[in-house]
Design a protein around this motif. Structure first.
Motif, PDB file in Angstrom:
ATOM      1  N   ASP A  22       0.827  -1.213   0.000  1.00  0.00           N
ATOM      2  CA  ASP A  22       0.000   0.000   0.000  1.00  0.00           C
ATOM      3  C   ASP A  22       0.853   1.252   0.000  1.00  0.00           C
ATOM      4  O   ASP A  22       0.598   2.204  -0.731  1.00  0.00           O
ATOM      5  N   LYS A  44       2.498   2.022  -3.324  1.00  0.00           N
ATOM      6  CA  LYS A  44       1.526   2.555  -4.275  1.00  0.00           C
ATOM      7  C   LYS A  44       1.181   4.002  -3.941  1.00  0.00           C
ATOM      8  O   LYS A  44       1.141   4.870  -4.819  1.00  0.00           O
ATOM      9  N   ILE A  59       1.673   7.219  -6.435  1.00  0.00           N
ATOM     10  CA  ILE A  59       0.519   7.975  -6.918  1.00  0.00           C
ATOM     11  C   ILE A  59       0.548   9.412  -6.412  1.00  0.00           C
ATOM     12  O   ILE A  59       0.293  10.354  -7.159  1.00  0.00           O
ATOM     13  N   ILE A  76       0.740  12.912  -8.618  1.00  0.00           N
ATOM     14  CA  ILE A  76      -0.159  14.071  -8.607  1.00  0.00           C
ATOM     15  C   ILE A  76       0.674  15.339  -8.748  1.00  0.00           C
ATOM     16  O   ILE A  76       0.344  16.246  -9.510  1.00  0.00           O
ATOM     17  N   LEU A 109     -14.169   9.638  -5.205  1.00  0.00           N
ATOM     18  CA  LEU A 109     -13.743   9.349  -6.578  1.00  0.00           C
ATOM     19  C   LEU A 109     -14.067   7.905  -6.943  1.00  0.00           C
ATOM     20  O   LEU A 109     -14.554   7.623  -8.046  1.00  0.00           O
ATOM     21  N   LEU A 110     -13.836   7.005  -6.008  1.00  0.00           N
ATOM     22  CA  LEU A 110     -14.143   5.607  -6.284  1.00  0.00           C
ATOM     23  C   LEU A 110     -15.646   5.407  -6.439  1.00  0.00           C
ATOM     24  O   LEU A 110     -16.106   4.688  -7.314  1.00  0.00           O
ATOM     25  N   SER A 116     -16.690   6.801  -9.752  1.00  0.00           N
ATOM     26  CA  SER A 116     -16.264   5.956 -10.868  1.00  0.00           C
ATOM     27  C   SER A 116     -17.130   4.706 -10.964  1.00  0.00           C
ATOM     28  O   SER A 116     -17.535   4.309 -12.045  1.00  0.00           O
ATOM     29  N   THR A 117     -17.407   4.109  -9.801  1.00  0.00           N
ATOM     30  CA  THR A 117     -18.171   2.860  -9.832  1.00  0.00           C
ATOM     31  C   THR A 117     -19.622   3.125 -10.193  1.00  0.00           C
ATOM     32  O   THR A 117     -20.161   2.550 -11.134  1.00  0.00           O
ATOM     33  N   PHE A 167     -19.929   6.686 -13.322  1.00  0.00           N
ATOM     34  CA  PHE A 167     -19.328   6.515 -14.649  1.00  0.00           C
ATOM     35  C   PHE A 167     -19.547   5.110 -15.202  1.00  0.00           C
ATOM     36  O   PHE A 167     -19.867   4.923 -16.351  1.00  0.00           O
ATOM     37  N   TRP A 168     -19.340   4.119 -14.330  1.00  0.00           N
ATOM     38  CA  TRP A 168     -19.407   2.750 -14.836  1.00  0.00           C
ATOM     39  C   TRP A 168     -20.852   2.272 -14.918  1.00  0.00           C
ATOM     40  O   TRP A 168     -21.386   2.029 -16.001  1.00  0.00           O
ATOM     41  N   VAL A 204     -23.441   5.643 -16.278  1.00  0.00           N
ATOM     42  CA  VAL A 204     -23.202   6.159 -17.633  1.00  0.00           C
ATOM     43  C   VAL A 204     -22.938   5.018 -18.606  1.00  0.00           C
ATOM     44  O   VAL A 204     -23.628   4.862 -19.609  1.00  0.00           O
ATOM     45  N   ASP A 205     -21.951   4.193 -18.268  1.00  0.00           N
ATOM     46  CA  ASP A 205     -21.524   3.203 -19.241  1.00  0.00           C
ATOM     47  C   ASP A 205     -22.575   2.124 -19.448  1.00  0.00           C
ATOM     48  O   ASP A 205     -22.923   1.790 -20.568  1.00  0.00           O
ATOM     49  N   GLU A 206     -23.071   1.568 -18.324  1.00  0.00           N
ATOM     50  CA  GLU A 206     -24.035   0.484 -18.469  1.00  0.00           C
ATOM     51  C   GLU A 206     -25.452   1.016 -18.584  1.00  0.00           C
ATOM     52  O   GLU A 206     -26.262   0.519 -19.355  1.00  0.00           O
TER      53      GLU A 206
END
Lengths: 532, 660
Positions: B170, B173, B177, B181, B591-592, B595-596, B599-600, B603-605
Motif C-alpha cells: 500500500d 503505491k 501515486i 499528482i 472518486l471511487l 467511478s463505480t 461513470f461505470w 453512464v456506461d451500463e
C-alpha cells in the motif's frame, strides 16, 4: 516511389497465401498448422521490414505505389505507404506472430479455422493501411470485421455471442454511413482514387458546401470513432475484449482500434478540413472525457481484462486529441501513441491471457500474491504496466508527451486536462498490479501455478524489447513520420484555401463562411517565443 | 578530460550493476551479488570524483559543461537530446549522492544479510542510483524528468520490497501515486516552458530568461505560473504540504532505503530542481513567496507531529519532511546556496540517523517502538555515539554540520533580501521542536531503564560493514559543514562561494547590489535587533535539548501527565491531524464511488449500453413485425418494392434538398 514495386502487394497478400497452404493441411494436424502459421507470419514480418530499407524518410509522398484497374476503370487497385501508414503496417506484421504464438496452446478447438481467421485479418488490416482507393479501402475495412466476428463468436469466452453481435452491429452501423459518404464522394469527384480526389479538392475543382462537408465528415468520422471507441461510442469494446480469446484482444487492441484513428488522419482531416476544424473543439472534449472517464472506470473494474479494455478508451483518447490539435508535434505524437499503445496494451492482454490460461478467470479477486509463485511473469507484467502508464524512458512516454507538447501549443486547457490522465493511469495500473501480484497468495490454487514457460518468456521478452526500443530510439520512427504529417496539414490548408476562394468567387453565402483557415501546420513555435 | 567527455559512464555503471544482479543474481551467492552492487557504485563514485577533478580544471567560460550524446526525441520543433551537464551545483549533488549512496550500499550488505530477495534489493538499489544520477546530471528538463520518474519507480519498488505485507505494498503505491499528482503539475510546467522558450534545455531557457525582467508581486506572469507548476512537482517529490502524506508511510521499506531514498537523496530532488531553475524563480516573486511559505509551514507542521510519534522511523520521517521544508524556505527567500548546503549536510546527518536507527532496530531484533527500548547506550555504543552526533547536528548545536546550514537559512530569512519575520518565527519554533523531538528520541532509546524483556531480546552491536558507514557519516555530520566556518570569524564561506557562479550568473541585474545593502546599512535600532536575533536559533536548539532532558530523563512521568491534560491536542498530533483520513473521506472514496456508480454503472451500463441494447431490442421487435410482410405473395412484394422505391427516392431528394 517512381520505381514500380510489388512489395506492398506481396506484404498484403502473403498471409492470404499462407491461408491457402493451411487449407491443404488436415484439420487434426494441429502441430503443423501452428508451425506453418507462425513461420508464415514471421516471414511476413521479415518481408515487411524491407519497407524500411527502401523508404525515403524525407519524402511526403506515398511510396511503393502500385496502381492497376480493378473493376472496370473506375475502381483501382491502388496501394502505397507513407510515413503514417508505414509503421502501422509494421505493427500489424509484428503483432501477428505474437498473437499466433500466444494461441499456441490456448486454442484447442478448430485450430485451423482460428489461424486462418487470424491471417485473413492480417491481410485485411494491412490492406486498410495501404489502400489509396476509397473503394478498395472499404473492401478491406469490411474484410477485417468478419474474421474478427468469428474469432470472438467461436473461440471467445462465456458471453461470446452477445459480444460478437454487439461488435459487428456497432461497426457495421458506422461502415454503412461511411459507404454512403464514399459513394457520395465518388458522385461529386468522379473517382475513388484518394490522390485524385485530394488533387481536385486542392485545385478547387471540387468544392463542398459547408453543410455537405460537415455531413460527409460526420459520416466518415462516426465510422472511425466507433472503431476508436471514442466516448460515448465505447461500449462495445469492453465486451468484445472480455469475451475475445487472447489473440483476438491483442489484434483488436493492438491494431484494429488504430484503423479508426488512421482513417481519421487519412480521410477526415485532408478531405474535409473545414469541418474538421469546426468540429475539433467538440471532438477534443469527447477525447478528454474519454481519457479521464476511461481511466476512472478502469480503476474500479473487478475483471482484469475489462480493466485493460477501459485503459484503451483512455489511451486512444490521447490519440484523437493529438490528431485534432492539428500540430505537427501532436499528430506525430498521436501516430507514435498508436504504435506504442499497440505494443503496451497488446502486451497487457498477453499477460492477462497467460493468467487466464492458468486459472480460466479474469476476476481480480481470484488472484493476489502471484509474484511469489511466478516472479518472472509478474516482473514482466509490472514492466508492461510501467510502459502503459507512460513512465519515461519507455515507449508510452514518448507518444503521450509529444501529444501533450503539440496540443499545448494551441490549446493549454486541453493539454492540461489530458495530462491528468497520467496520474490516473498510475492509479489503475498499480492498484491492479498490487491486487494481482503483491501480498500473500490468497487463493489456494494459485500457490502452485507454474511460472512463465519458455514460449511465454519469448513472447514477453519480445514485447519488452519493443517497449525499450520505442522508448529510446524514437527518432528512428518520428523522422520517417514527419514529412507525411506535415503533408496532411498542408493539404488541409490548401483545401481550405481552395474552398474559400471558391466561396468568394461565388460571392454568395459570405455569412455562412467559417472563419479563415487557422494557422496550423506550418506555424512554428518561433513566433510564439518569448516576447520581451 | 576523459571522464568529463564520457559522463555517461557514471550512469552506465550502476545501470549495469542493476541489470547484472537483476538477471543473474538469483542464482549467485550473496558475495557475488555484493561485489557487483558495491563494485558498481564504488566505481561510480570514483568516476564522479574523477569527473569533479577534471571539472576543476575548466575555465569559467566552459561552465556549465554540456555534453550531448544522441537525439532522443524529435518531432517538428520539439527536440530533446540525451544530454548531460556539469556545473558547481551538479558537483555538490553528484558527490553527495554517489558518496552517501555508496556508504548505504555497504551498510545494506550487513542489514539485509538475512533477508530473502537479496539480489532483487541490490538490483533496485543500483537502478535507483542510475536514475538519481541521471536526474542530477541532466542538461534538460526531459532527461531530468526521466530521472525524476525513475527514482519514483525505484522508491515504489523498494518501499514495497516486502510486498507480502499489505501495508508495504500500500505504502509503495501511495508514494508513487501521490508524487504523480505532483508530477501532473510538473508536466504542465514543462509544457509551458517549451511553449514559452521553445526549448527544454537549461542553457537555452536560462539564456532567454536572463533578458526578462522580474515579474511583479501584483500580477501572475508566465514565469510565476511556470514556477508554481514546477513547484507542484517538487511538493510531491519532496513531500511538502499538502502532498507529504506518502513519506511517513514510505518507512515500510527497509531502513537503508529510508536512509538513501527517503532522507538523503530522492526526496531532495525537488529542492535541487527549484535551485536548478532559480533563474525563473528569482524572477517570479509570487512563486518565491509560495515556496517560502510552503517550506516554512511544512517545517513547523511536521515538526509538531514528530513530537509525539513513538515509532523511531516515523519520528525521523516527519523530521525529514520538516528539514526539507527548511530547504524550500531557503530557496523561497533566494538563498539557494544555503538550501543546497542544508541538502548536503542533511544527507549526512539524516542518512546517519536512519542508518543508526536501522542499527538499533537490527539490535532489537526488529522492534521499532521506542516505548519498548531504553537503556541501549551501553549495549550498542557505536550506534549510540554516532546517532548522538547526528542528533547534535540536526539540532543545530554549534560546531556540527547542521548548525552551519540551518543558521545560514534562518539568517537569510531574517535579514536577506526577501526577509520575512513571520516565516523566520516559524523556522525558529520549528528548530526548537526539532531539537526537542530528536533528543526525545535519543533519550527514549538509549537512556533510562530497559523497557523490553531482556531475556527475550538479545541486544547486539551491528557488524563492521554497518558500523563503519556510521562512523564515516558521523565524521561528516561534524565536519561536513565546516566549509562555512571561516565566515564566523569574518572569513569566507567556501561553500557559498563555490556555488556562487551558478546562482549569480543568471541573477537579475542589480540583484547583487540589493543583496549587499542590508549588510552595509548603518546600525539602526532595527539592525541591532536583527544582530541580536542571530543567536536565537542556537539558543532554541539548546532549549529543546534541555526540555527533552527535563521531560524524558529528569521527570519521565511528565509526558504522560501532559498528554492526559491536553488529550485533544495529543490525539490530534498522534493521528497526524487526521490528514490521511480527511483525504480518504474527501477525495479517494468520493472518486471511487463516482467511478463505480456514476461513470461505470450509470453512464456506461445505464445510458450508453442501455441505449445500444435498447436499439437492438427495438430492432428485434420491429423485425418480428416486419417479418409478417414476408407473406410469400408475389403481388404484395411488387407493391412493397414500388412503395419502397418511391419512398426512398422522396427521402433522398428531401435529404439532398436539405443538404444543398
Amino acid at each position: 516511389m517512381a520505381t514500380e514495386s510489388h512489395l506492398l502487394t506481396v506484404i498484403t497478400f502473403l498471409p492470404l497465401l499462407s491461408v491457402v497452404a493451411l487449407l491443404f493441411l488436415s484439420s487434426d494436424d494441429h502441430v503443423w498448422i501452428r508451425r506453418i502459421a507462425l513461420a508464415a507470419s514471421l516471414a511476413e514480418f521479415a518481408v515487411s521490414l524491407l519497407l524500411l530499407r527502401g523508404f525515403v524518410a524525407s519524402s511526403p509522398d506515398y511510396q511503393f505505389q502500385e496502381n492497376h484497374d480493378w473493376i472496370g476503370s473506375v475502381i483501382h487497385y491502388h496501394v502505397g505507404v507513407d510515413g503514417i501508414s508505414l509503421f502501422l503496417v509494421l505493427l500489424t506484421t509484428f503483432l501477428t506472430p505474437v498473437a499466433i504464438l500466444c494461441s499456441w496452446q490456448s486454442i484447442r478447438e478448430n485450430v485451423k479455422g482460428f489461424f486462418i481467421a487470424l491471417l485473413v485479418i492480417e491481410t485485411a488490416m494491412i490492406g486498410v493501411f495501404v489502400s489509396l482507393d476509397l473503394f478498395l479501402f472499404f473492401v478491406f475495412w469490411e474484410l477485417t470485421l468478419i474474421p474478427m466476428y468469428f474469432m470472438i463468436g467461436m473461440w471467445g469466452h462465456d458471453r461470446r455471442i452477445y459480444a460478437a453481435v454487439k461488435f459487428i452491429l456497432y461497426t457495421m452501423f458506422g461502415s454503412i454511413l461511411m459507404l454512403i459518404a464514399i459513394l457520395w464522394l465518388y458522385n461529386k469527384a468522379g473517382t475513388f482514387d484518394l490522390l485524385e480526389i485530394q488533387g481536385l479538392l486542392q485545385a478547387g475543382h471540387v468544392v463542398f458546401a459547408p453543410r455537405t462537408e460537415l455531413l460527409m465528415f460526420g459520416a466518415f468520422f462516426l465510422a472511425f470513432a466507433i472503431k476508436v471507441t471514442l466516448f460515448p461510442l465505447n461500449s462495445w469494446l469492453p465486451d468484445a475484449h472480455t469475451e475475445a480469446p487472447t489473440a483476438g484482444s491483442v489484434i483488436l487492441a493492438g491494431v484494429m482500434l488504430k484503423l479508426g484513428t488512421y482513417g481519421i488522419l487519412r480521410f477526415c482531416l485532408p478531405l474535409f478540413p473545414d469541418a474538421a476544424h469546426r468540429m475539433a473543439p467538440f471532438i477534443a472534449v469527447l477525447a478528454i472525457i474519454g481519457i479521464v472517464y476511461g481511466a476512472l472506470v478502469a480503476t474500479v473494474q473487478h475483471d482484469l481484462k475489462r480493466l485493460v479494455a477501459y485503459t484503451s478508451v483512455s489511451h486512444l483518447g490521447f490519440v484523437v486529441l493529438g490528431i485534432f490539435a492539428f500540430s505537427t508535434v501532436s499528430i506525430q505524437g498521436a501516430i507514435y501513441q498508436m504504435l506504442s499503445h499497440g505494443i503496451s496494451t497488446g502486451a497487457l492482454f498477453l499477460g492477462v491471457g497467460m493468467l487466464y490460461d492458468r486459472r480460466h478467470t479474469h476476476e481480480i479477486k481470484e488472484y493476489g500474491g502471484l509474484a511469489t509463485p511466478m516472479p518472472v511473469l509478474m516482473s514482466f507484467f509490472l514492466f508492461i504496466c510501467l510502459s502503459s502508464l507512460a513512465l519515461p524512458p519507455l515507449n508510452g512516454f514518448i507518444g503521450e508527451f509529444l501529444i501533450l507538447v503539440g496540443t499545448f501549443q494551441n490549446h493549454h486547457a486541453w493539454a492540461s486536462w489530458a495530462a491528468s490522465g497520467a496520474v490516473l493511469s498510475a492509479i489503475y495500473l498499480l492498484w491492479a498490479y498490487q491486487r494481482v501480484a503483491l501480498g500473500d497468495v490468497t487463493v489456494e490454487k494459485n500457490k502452485t501455478l507454474p511460472d512463465a514457460s519458455a514460449r511465454e518468456r519469448v513472447i514477453l521478452a519480445t514485447m519488452a524489447l519493443a517497449i525499450i526500443v520505442m522508448g529510446i530510439a524514437s527518432p528512428v520512427f518520428t523522422r520517417r513520420m514527419e514529412a507525411s504529417t506535415n503533408a496532411v496539414l498542408q493539404q488541409m490548408e490548401r483545401v481550405q484555401n481552395a474552398s474559400h476562394r471558391a466561396a468568394v468567387a461565388n460571392g454568395a453565402r459570405a455569412a455562412l463562411l467559417p472563419e479563415p483557415p487557422q494557422p496550423s501546420a506550418a506555424v512554428t513555435l518561433a513566433e510564439r517565443r518569448v516576447q520581451p | 578530460m576523459l571522464l568529463l567527455e564520457h559522463l555517461w559512464i557514471i550512469l552506465a555503471l550502476p545501470l549495469a550493476g542493476a541489470a547484472i544482479n537483476g538477471l543473474c543474481g538469483k542464482r549467485w551467492p550473496k558475495s557475488a551479488v555484493n561485489s557487483v552492487a558495491i563494485g558498481s557504485v564504488s566505481l561510480a563514485f570514483l568516476a564522479a570524483a574523477e569527473t569533479v577533478r577534471e571539472f576543476s580544471h575548466l575555465a569559467a567560460a566552459q561552465i556549465p559543461y554540456v555534453k550531448s550524446y544522441f537525439t532522443w526525441i524529435v518531432a517538428g520543433p520539439f527536440k530533446v537530446d540525451f544530454a548531460l551537464q556539469v556545473d558547481q551545483l551538479t558537483v555538490v549533488m553528484l558527490l553527495t549522492v554517489s558518496f552517501v549512496g555508496m556508504l548505504i550500499h555497504i551498510y545494506s550488505t550487513g542489514y539485509m544479510a538475512h533477508e530473502g530477495g537479496y539480489y532483487r534489493f541490490f538490483s533496485y538499489l543500483n537502478l535507483f542510483k542510475f536514475f538519481m544520477l541521471t536526474l542530477v546530471l541532466a542538461a534538460n528538463l526531459i532527461v531530468m524528468f526521466v530521472g525524476w520518474e525513475g527514482v519514483g519507480l525505484c522508491s515504489y519498488l523498494l518501499i514495497g520490497f516486502w510486498f507480502l505485507k499489505k501495508s508495504a505494498a500500500d505504502a509503495g503505491k501511495k508514494a508513487f501515486i501521490t508524487t504523480r499528482i505532483g508530477d501532473f503539475g510538473f508536466t504542465v510546467g514543462v509544457l509551458l516552458v517549451f511553449w514559452t522558450f521553445g526549448s527544454v534545455n537549461f542553457g537555452d531557457i536560462f539564456k532567454s530568461v536572463s533578458g526578462m525582467p522580474a515579474e511583479s508581486m501584483a500580477q501572475m506572469g508566465i514565469l510565476t505560473v511556470i514556477c508554481l507548476l514546477l513547484f507542484t512537482g517538487a511538493v510531491g517529490k519532496s513531500a511538502q504540504l499538502p502532498l507529504y502524506v506518502w513519506l511517513p508511510d514510505a518507512m515500510e521499506g527497509p531502513t537503508p532505503v529510508s536512509a538513501l531514498i527517503h532522507a538523503a537523496t530522492m526526496v531532495t530532488a525537488g529542492v535541487y530542481m527549484v535551485a536548478r531553475m532559480h533563474p525563473l524563480f528569482s524572477r517570479a516573486p509570487i512563486a518565491m513567496l509560495v515556496v517560502a511559505i510552503v517550506g516554512a509551514l511544512t517545517a513547523f507542521y511536521s515538526a509538531t507531529i514528530g513530537l509525539v510519534q513513538t515509532d523511531i522511523k516515523k519520528v525521523l520521517a516527519y523530521s525529514t519532511v520538516s528539514q526539507l521544508g527548511y530547504m524550500f524556505l531557503a530557496c523561497g527567500v533566494g538563498a539557494y546556496g544555503a538550501g543546497i548546503f542544508h541538502l548536503m549536510t542533511h544527507a549526512f546527518f539524516k542518512g546517519l540517523l536512519f542508518l543508526a536507527a536501522g542499527s538499533v532496530i537490527h539490535a532489537m531484533g526488529g522492534e521499532q517502538d521506542m516505548r519498548q527500548m531504553g537503556g541501549l547506550r551501553k549495549k550498542i555504543p557505536f550506534t549510540y555515539w554516532t546517532m548522538f552526533i547526528a542528533t547534535l547536528a540536526i539540532a543545530g548545536i554549534p560546531g556540527f554540520a547542521g548548525f552551519f546550514s540551518k543558521d545560514q537559512i534562518l539568517e537569510a530569512v531574517q535579514s536577506g533580501p526577501h526577509a520575512n519575520p513571520l516565516l523566520w518565527l516559524l523556522g525558529v519554533v520549528g528548530a526548537a521542536l526539532t531539537s526537542f523531538y530528536m533528543f526525545r528520541l535519543v533519550f527514549l532509546t538509549f537512556f533510562g531503564a530497559p523497557r523490553y524483556d531482556e531475556h527475550k531480546v538479545h541486544v547486539h552491536e551491528s557488524p563492521v560493514n554497518m558500523t563503519v558507514p556510521l562512523m564515516i557519516l558521523a565524521f561528516l555530520s561534524i565536519f561536513g559543514g565546516w566549509f562555512a566556518a571561516p565566515k564566523l570569524v569574518g572569513g569566507v564561506d567556501h561553500f557559498t562561494k563555490f556555488l556562487d557562479p551558478v546562482f549569480s550568473s543568471y541573477a537579475l541585474p542589480g540583484a547583487e547590489v540589493a543583496a549587499e545593502v542590508p549588510a552595509e546599512a548603518a546600525a539602526t535600532p532595527a539592525t541591532e535587533l536583527l544582530h541580536a536575533l542571530t543567536g536565537v536559533p542556537v539558543i532554541v536548539g539548546i532549549l529543546g535539548l534541555l526540555l527533552a532532558w527535563w521531560f524524558y530523563i529528569k521527570n519521565p512521568e511528565t509526558p504522560k501527565r501532559l498528554a492526559q491534560k491536553a488529550r485533544g491536542l495529543h490525539a490530534l498530533l498522534l493521528n497526524k491531524y487526521y490528514v490521511d483520513e480527511i483525504y480518504a473521506a474527501l477525495i479517494v472514496r468520493p472518486l471511487l464511488w463516482l467511478s463505480t456508480n456514476v461513470f461505470w454503472h450509470a453512464v456506461d451500463e445505464g445510458v450508453i449500453d442501455a441505449a445500444v441494447n435498447g436499439t437492438a431490442s427495438v430492432a428485434r421487435a420491429s423485425g418480428g413485425q416486419v417479418r409478417k410482410l414476408q407473406s410469400g405473395n408475389a403481388r404484395s412484394y411488387a407493391a412493397w418494392i414500388i412503395i419502397g422505391a418511391v419512398g426512398f427516392t422522396v427521402l433522398l431528394l428531401g435529404l439532398l434538398g436539405v443538404v444543398r
